[in-house]
Design a protein around this motif. Structure first.
Motif: not given
Ligand SMILES: Cc1cc2nc3c(=O)[nH]c(=O)nc-3n(C[C@H](O)[C@H](O)[C@H](O)COP(=O)(O)OP(=O)(O)OC[C@H]3O[C@@H](n4cnc5c(N)ncnc54)[C@H](O)[C@@H]3O)c2cc1C
Ligand SMILES: [Zn+2]
Lengths: 415, 88
Positions: A37, A39-40, A42, A62-63, A75, A205, A207, A237, A258-259, A282, A335, A339, A367
């Motif tokens: 669950v 699709g970021g 990770h 699934i995202d 990010n 989709c 969850v 996340a 986080l902006q 930064y 934007w 986090v 992350g």
């Molecule tokens: C402004 C900003 C700047 C940043 N700068 C940095 C940086 O310079 N360097 C660095 O290393 N990190 C940085 N980060 C942190 C980094 O972006 C995150 O730690 C990392 O991208 C997390 O990836 P993820 O795949 O875990 O999360 P995400 O990319 O958020 O993926 C999670 C996914 O889960 C989906 N989801 C959530 N709930 C549900 C549900 N109920 N059903 C289905 N899908 C769901 C979401 O739609 C999303 O696509 C930054 C973050 C932000 C916001």
């Protein structure tokens, strides 16, 4: 279809009619071995390594929306591995090593640019802490050097090194192998490679709940119906706690905005990443010429995907202190992402008290850089049912054991 | 930007305050086991909706108080002094 110069040429001759979508848009099946669950980056990396390294291809990601529009697509793309504590250094360095071969491995240009990450010190204390960190990093085999002010001046000519500032720059450290990458490309590259190995990517989709029977995860409830699963892995996340609570699993996570923002495109002026802790901002320059500017996070829990204006004002003030030459530059966009922050600012990666339910979260403000390593160890954990040595210290049980990995105090600058 | 109604000073801009996180936590007794202590020290509610939290009027009366706020809409339903329960 492999991307290559020959493919470009062939398609140019063929009128660009033969490109195929980079991944399929399948209807979900009723059952998968593994349902991921989120699709970021990770989640997609996890699916790729499950298929590639462990031969587990009966996998769905699934995202709730299109992939990569969470924090992955929001990010500021700073990639580095110069973390102080041994478990973090090992995990982030593993990720950085994967980054170094990833464009080739995925056959997708991630625009990974090792332009160096420079962190500035403004107080005697910060400088001493930096010297300690460089020493610790060298012991862990991670490239790091202190920079004198003269070296810093040569490296970043536009940086304001005046002694007259409220907080003059006293020194700096650099990780030469650090840098930036294209955030969307990371999600797309993993998606395309995972899809080619048979992984189903299910978009738009949401969850709504995790199904648990007799202490074991058996599937997920989604907008497109219930999907059964042998194993469920949650990588959501900032939205992870609400989802995990449907399975009765509580997490020590708070969700904060986080902006970030970007300027109008400028001529090349900054060929490295600048991280500034005390005078907090930064900044790096994208290949399009925009300055990519990261702010601090808000201080209170929020799911509204915007941040407070005063946080950005402080970031811009800090930027102008460092680069007065930018005072008349206009901003294009601003934007926020939501986090997921843990008490020790280290991630949680591992099994949970519900059997066959795994979680990977808590990457918070930093992350993106870890995405390849995170997916790699999480895939191992899901495939074998146990943590890899690299993520063993990052289990959920560390909080009750008091074995925190306290990078919050250690890292200085968090992103 | 929040407009926070301090029970002692009235509505003020968010930048005058510091957020102290979830309110009404109960400290476990000395006999509590490690899991209980971990809950108390590290686990906080993280609702997408209504939350009760403590705020500190750092650049004002310098007193702590409680706020009931919606974490999605940012609407502040009520603010009330320490030691009191919110109006129903
Ligand atoms: C402004 C900003 C700047 C940043 N700068 C940095 C940086 O310079 N360097 C660095 O290393 N990190 C940085 N980060 C942190 C980094 O972006 C995150 O730690 C990392 O991208 C997390 O990836 P993820 O795949 O875990 O999360 P995400 O990319 O958020 O993926 C999670 C996914 O889960 C989906 N989801 C959530 N709930 C549900 C549900 N109920 N059903 C289905 N899908 C769901 C979401 O739609 C999303 O696509 C930054 C973050 C932000 C916001
Ligand atoms: Zn007050």
């Amino acid at each position: 279809m492999r991307y290559s110069a020959a493919a470009l040429l062939r398609n140019a001759i063929g009128g660009q009619r033969h490109w195929r979508p980079a991944w399929r848009f399948p209807r979900p099946r009723t059952r998968y071995d593994v349902v991921i669950v989120g699709g970021g980056g990770h989640g997609l990396a996890t699916a790729y390594y499950l298929a590639k390294r462990h031969g587990i291809r009966d996998v769905a990601v699934i995202d709730k929306g299109p992939i990569g529009l969470g924090n992955t697509g929001r990010n500021t793309t700073v990639v580095r591995s110069n973390y102080l504590l041994d478990p973090s250094a090992a995990l982030y360095e593993h990720a950085l090593k994967l980054w170094e071969g990833l464009s080739q491995e995925l056959n997708f240009n991630l625009m990974f640019s090792q332009r160096g990450v420079v962190a500035l010190a403004f107080t005697r204390h910060e400088l001493t802490e930096m010297e300690r960190r460089v020493g610790a990093l060298k012991l862990n085999g991670i490239d790091s050097e202190m920079l004198t002010l003269d070296e810093l001046r040569r490296r970043v000519p536009l940086l304001n090194l005046s002694r007259e500032l409220r907080y003059p720059v006293l020194g700096a450290m650099v990780q030469p192998r650090g840098g930036n990458a294209r955030h969307d490309a990371l999600a797309w590259g993993y998606a395309r490679a995972a899809d080619a190995l048979g992984v189903d990517i299910i978009q738009s989709c949401p969850v709504s709940a995790i199904r648990v029977e007799r202490g074991r995860a058996v599937g997920v409830e989604t907008a497109q119906g219930c999907i059964e699963a042998g194993r469920v892995a949650v990588v959501a996340a900032g939205h992870v706690t609400t989802l995990m609570e449907t399975a009765g699993v509580h997490l020590p996570i708070q969700s904060y905005p986080l902006q970030a923002m970007v300027s109008e495109p400028l001529k090349p002026m900054l060929d490295t990443v600048i991280m500034s802790g005390l005078v907090h901002c930064y900044v790096s320059q994208s290949d399009k010429g925009e300055l990519v500017l990261g702010a601090a996070r808000d201080s209170y829990v929020s799911y509204a995907q915007r941040g407070s204006a005063h946080i950005n004002a402080a970031t811009i003030a800090a930027l102008l202190e460092l680069f007065p030459v930018l005072s008349r530059v206009r901003l294009l966009r601003q934007w926020a992402g939501i986090v997921d922050v843990t008490p020790d600012l280290s991630p949680i990666i591992g099994p949970t008290e519900v059997r066959e339910l795994y979680v990977n979260c808590g990457w918070g403000t930093g992350g993106f850089k870890a995405t390849p390593g995170s997916g790699w160890v999480f895939a191992h954990t899901i495939a074998t049912g146990a943590a890899h040595a690299l993520n063993a210290p990052f289990g959920l049980e560390r909080f009750a054991r008091g074995a925190l990995i306290d990078e919050s105090a250690a890292a200085g600058v968090s992103h | 930007m929040l407009l926070i109604p301090c029970p002692h000073c009235g509505e003020r801009n968010e930048i005058e305050f510091a957020c102290g996180g979830q309110a009404h936590l109960e400290r476990p007794g000395p006999q509590a086991d490690a899991t209980r202590w971990a809950r108390y020290l590290y686990y906080r509610a993280n609702p997408n909706g209504t939350q009760r939290e403590r705020w500190f009027h750092a650049a004002g009366c310098r007193r702590w108080f409680n706020v009931e706020r919606d974490t999605a809409s940012h609407e502040i339903r009520t603010a009330y002094p320490m030691g009191e329960a919110p109006a129903p």
